[in-house]
Enzyme design. Structure first.
Site, PDB file in Angstrom:
ATOM      1  N   ASP A  87       0.932  -1.369   0.280  1.00  0.00           N
ATOM      2  CA  ASP A  87       0.177  -0.249   0.284  1.00  0.00           C
ATOM      3  C   ASP A  87       1.003   1.633  -0.005  1.00  0.00           C
ATOM      4  O   ASP A  87       2.423   1.481   0.434  1.00  0.00           O
ATOM      5  CB  ASP A  87      -0.598   0.090   1.146  1.00  0.00           C
ATOM      6  CG  ASP A  87      -2.364   0.778   0.751  1.00  0.00           C
ATOM      7  OD1 ASP A  87      -1.800   1.739  -0.142  1.00  0.00           O
ATOM      8  OD2 ASP A  87      -2.921   0.779   2.207  1.00  0.00           O
TER       9      ASP A  87
HETATM   10  C1  BGC Z   1      -5.042   3.917   0.219  1.00  0.00           C
HETATM   11  C2  BGC Z   1      -4.838   2.383  -0.762  1.00  0.00           C
HETATM   12  C3  BGC Z   1      -5.018   3.816  -2.413  1.00  0.00           C
HETATM   13  C4  BGC Z   1      -3.366   4.290  -1.862  1.00  0.00           C
HETATM   14  C5  BGC Z   1      -3.090   4.541  -3.443  1.00  0.00           C
HETATM   15  C6  BGC Z   1      -3.929   4.405  -0.026  1.00  0.00           C
HETATM   16  O1  BGC Z   1      -3.875   5.190   1.004  1.00  0.00           O
HETATM   17  O2  BGC Z   1      -5.353   2.563   1.530  1.00  0.00           O
HETATM   18  O3  BGC Z   1      -6.165   1.872  -0.886  1.00  0.00           O
HETATM   19  O4  BGC Z   1      -4.969   2.110  -3.322  1.00  0.00           O
HETATM   20  O5  BGC Z   1      -3.586   4.421  -1.025  1.00  0.00           O
HETATM   21  O6  BGC Z   1      -3.830   6.158  -3.293  1.00  0.00           O
END
Ligand code: BGC
Length: 755
Positions: free
Chosen positions: A232
């Site tokens: 993530d």
């Molecule tokens: C989130 C993800 C997301 C990523 C990119 C993170 O803060 O938890 O679900 O895909 O950011 O935006």
């Protein structure tokens, strides 16, 4: 591209290049190497529309992204219980991704809804792993049919937002496998996602990105995942450890730990083969996309229509007293509440879509039911947490003049979002007061809800109908208008329980954790598994939802009255639409375990094991057939570290919802594995009694258990009482009962039982 060719490319890359490829080039793009024909690709959120950024980049939905289409968020999508629909939405997302040059859509988001408080529940699918897994697999299949990858997230046990980057989800092995991994297991085995996104949190102390158990042993070796694992955004801890655990790509990039990889290979701490393998996985997925890249067009209006159709299939009718809905097409109705004009249809954070268009119920009604007489009052201002007397007064006035008052209410953005959790399940007090006052002024009050997770409804007894529209995407208004006026029949079912109160929820006492440690002490008793096992009243159970028609069930039959572990059980049931309008029914099959043996495993009273959604015209009947295998009866056994089928009489239940059994049949199940047991001097006598060899030994010791009781003694204490008391005594306590029993004889007995 063939493996050998990719390996050849890797052979031409320097150590520095390879280390660099293990993180993103920037926020959304991966590294390229044109000299070797490795193109540059980008990834993009996800999950219910594209958040592709052309300008300033971020992962919290702060900066702008390109115009796109917002489909129903996970909370709504899951309520459709409709695999085919999710697959179609997926195909469309895949086409859109092709149109804007996105190689991987970051989704579906599919963590288990452990508590309605989780700020991100609006994105997630369900409290039930089977439903979440099946629907995620359908969406993955749809997206990937367009040669665009997916990234189911957040792997794993990421069921709260509070301190998501540091807290440890401490979960026992059984709940881990049965609840928090089973959803991903189905998504991986059935959907074959190209990538997976590991979560921020720690799991039992280890960061998800560093868990070899999770990313290699379970994900790849057990489930057969063959893509790359990415972190993530910002979830990388120690990159060398992560690579060794099976985490291939750090996002976003460029990572600050590239030199560490180079050093580790040079000093021998990291086997270069491990690095090559990670690079292979990344390149393989890049080529899966690049070799099938097409010039697709973004068909905005067409996709908006699909968003409307999807929303229509997601709305859940929660209450419909006196059949007040649907309204006549020429009804005189007061639309009240800001969400009638400006619906809340998506949540905040990384999934926030820059919609090219939105369609409110107010706007849609004018074309869906031009003959209706509709007035409008704003009722509340969702940017202010206040009781606005002037707006309420205005609403009451128009409600008095109309035949029906339809209030569009719910939760404001500030109440639920990525990044933080909810503190309670209440709606803003201003909206509760509005509903009470309007309902007092007009007995035909209907509430349409826009929220991402369960809420308390203190006014439920005062309104005639409630339609849960959730965060239904940019076309939710059209779906609402069509359902309210009977052009569509609601067919959604709750994918989560609505409890009466927050205090009723299974993890109320431990949610959020203390000192960065979150104890998942409720174990497998998550969602309806808890409420139905406790026979506890809830506001609306999992699986619940009404229709404008009625369905009758009958003729439940099993292919056999018995089932053995390696076999297959076919279950059929006939469903008939006995009402006067077409409708869709969600047929739900649950399995109830055998009665619990003393000292046996605790199991939920029922668990969803199969479901299907079928359309039926009035008078039409269909036979729905499910095929069950061993997993439908199994639990995760912590001695075997494997699925285990306990022998016994199970019940196959066809349910209206998790609290209402319609039809049931028994099936005698025989498991094929035996559980290991090691006898010791502390083995309870009860265990000995349940083992035929032990029974034989104990019968020789009859006198020890009071076989020779005098008449007066047996009046005071019956043989059954004696046995019940003896059951829990350890084997060694036999020493005290008879001089004939020696320690040596007990040790010998234990040895013979273990041999
Ligand atoms: C989130 C993800 C997301 C990523 C990119 C993170 O803060 O938890 O679900 O895909 O950011 O935006």
């Amino acid at each position: 591209m063939e493996k050998a060719k990719i390996m050849e490319l890797i052979g031409q890359m320097s150590l520095e290049d390879k280390a660099k490829f293990c993180s993103g080039k920037d926020f959304w793009r991966l590294y390229s190497k044109p000299e070797l024909g490795i193109p540059e690709v980008m990834v993009s959120d996800g999950p219910h529309g594209l958040r592709t950024q052309a300008g300033d980049q971020d992962n919290l939905g702060i900066n702008d992204s390109i115009k796109a289409v917002c489909f129903p968020a996970g909370c709504a999508a899951a309520s459709s219980f409709d695999r085919e629909l999710l697959c179609r939405v997926g195909q469309t997302l895949g086409q859109e991704a092709q149109a804007v040059g996105v190689s991987v859509v970051l989704g579906p988001a599919m963590n288990i809804k452990r508590s309605p408080l989780c700020g991100r529940n609006f994105e997630y699918l369900s409290e039930d792993p089977l439903l979440a897994g099946e629907l995620a697999a359908a969406e993955i299949t749809g997206i990937q049919s367009q040669h665009v990858g997916t990234s189911p997230k957040h792997f794993a046990v990421n069921s709260q937002e509070y301190h998501r980057m540091t807290s440890s989800s401490n979960v026992d092995e059984r709940a881990y496998r049965e609840i928090y991994l089973a959803n991903f297991e189905t998504a991986v085995k059935k959907g074959h996602p190209w990538t997976i996104m590991n979560s921020y949190n720690r799991i039992n102390g280890t960061f998800a990105c560093e868990s070899k158990d999770l990313l290699t042993d379970i994900l790849r070796d057990d489930w057969g995942f063959d893509g790359y694992v990415m972190t993530d955004w910002g979830a990388m801890d120690e990159k060398v450890w992560a690579l060794q655990a099976g985490c291939d790509l750090e996002m976003p990039g460029p990572g600050g730990q590239t030199q560490k990889i180079i050093d580790a290979v040079k000093d021998g701490t990291l086997d270069e083969k491990v690095l090559d393998q990670a690079v292979y996985r990344i390149l393989d997925v890049i080529f899966r996309y690049a070799e099938h890249k097409v010039d697709a067009a973004f068909e905005y209006e067409k996709d908006h229509d699909l968003a409307a159709e999807a929303a229509e299939n997601c709305c859940v009718l929660l209450k419909n007293e006196d059949g007040i809905l649907p309204l006549a097409k020429n009804a005189k109705a007061a639309f009240i509440g800001q969400y009638a004009e400006k619906p809340r249809f998506q949540g905040g954070g990384s999934s926030h879509i820059n919609c090219f268009r939105t369609e409110s119920a107010l706007e849609a009604a004018s074309s869906v039911v031009p003959e209706a007489e509709i007035s409008y009052a704003r009722g509340f201002d969702d940017s202010k947490d206040e009781i606005n007397e002037a707006l309420i007064e205005e609403a009451v006035e128009i409600a008095k003049k109309a035949d029906y008052a339809v209030i569009f209410a719910g939760l404001p953005d500030s109440y639920e979002s990525e990044g933080y959790d909810r503190k309670h399940l209440r709606m803003p007090e201003g909206q509760n007061v509005l509903i009470e006052r309007v309902a007092a002024a007009n007995p035909n009050t209907i509430v349409v809800l826009h929220n991402g997770s369960a809420i308390e409804m203190p006014w439920i007894g005062k309104v005639k109908a409630v339609l849960e529209a959730y965060l239904g995407g940019q076309a939710v208004g059209r779906a609402e208008a069509r359902i309210l006026f009977g052009l569509a029949n609601p067919s959604g079912r709750l994918a989560e329980t609505f409890p009466f109160h927050l205090e009723d929820t299974p993890c109320y006492l431990t949610f959020g954790g203390e000192n960065e440690e979150v104890s998942f002490s409720e174990g497998v008793f998550v969602g309806y598994r808890y409420y139905s096992s406790k026979n506890m009243p809830v506001l609306f159970p999992f699986g619940y939802g009404l229709s404008y028609t009625k369905f009758a069930y009958g003729n439940l039959r099993l292919s056999d009255g018995s089932f053995s572990e390696s076999g297959e059980l076919t279950v059929s049931v006939d469903v008939t639409n006995i009402g006067s309008v077409p409708g869709k029914e969600v047929v739900q099959l649950y399995i109830a375990p055998p009665e619990r043996e003393p000292n046996g495993i605790f199991r939920p009273v029922r668990e969803l094991r199969a479901f299907d959604k079928i359309p039926l015209n009035p008078g039409e009947s269909r036979t729905v057939t499910f095929s069950l295998n061993a997993r439908a009866f199994a639990y995760w056994n912590t001695q075997l570290h494997d699925w285990f089928v306990e022998s016994g009489d199970y019940t196959v239940e066809i349910c209206q919802d998790a609290a209402t059994v319609l039809l049931s049949e028994k099936v005698a199940v025989s498991g094929e594995k035996a559980l290991p047991y090691t006898y010791t001097l502390n083995t309870p006598l009860g265990k000995l009694m349940s083992d035929p060899r032990g029974q034989a030994i104990l019968s020789q010791m009859q006198n020890v258990f009071g076989g020779g009781n005098s008449d007066s003694a047996s009046e005071a204490i019956s043989d059954e009482m004696t046995m019940a008391m003896m059951e829990g005594l350890p084997l060694r306590s036999l020493l005290g009962f008879s001089k004939d029993i020696s320690m040596a004889s007990l040790v010998e007995l234990v040895a013979s039982l273990n041999s």
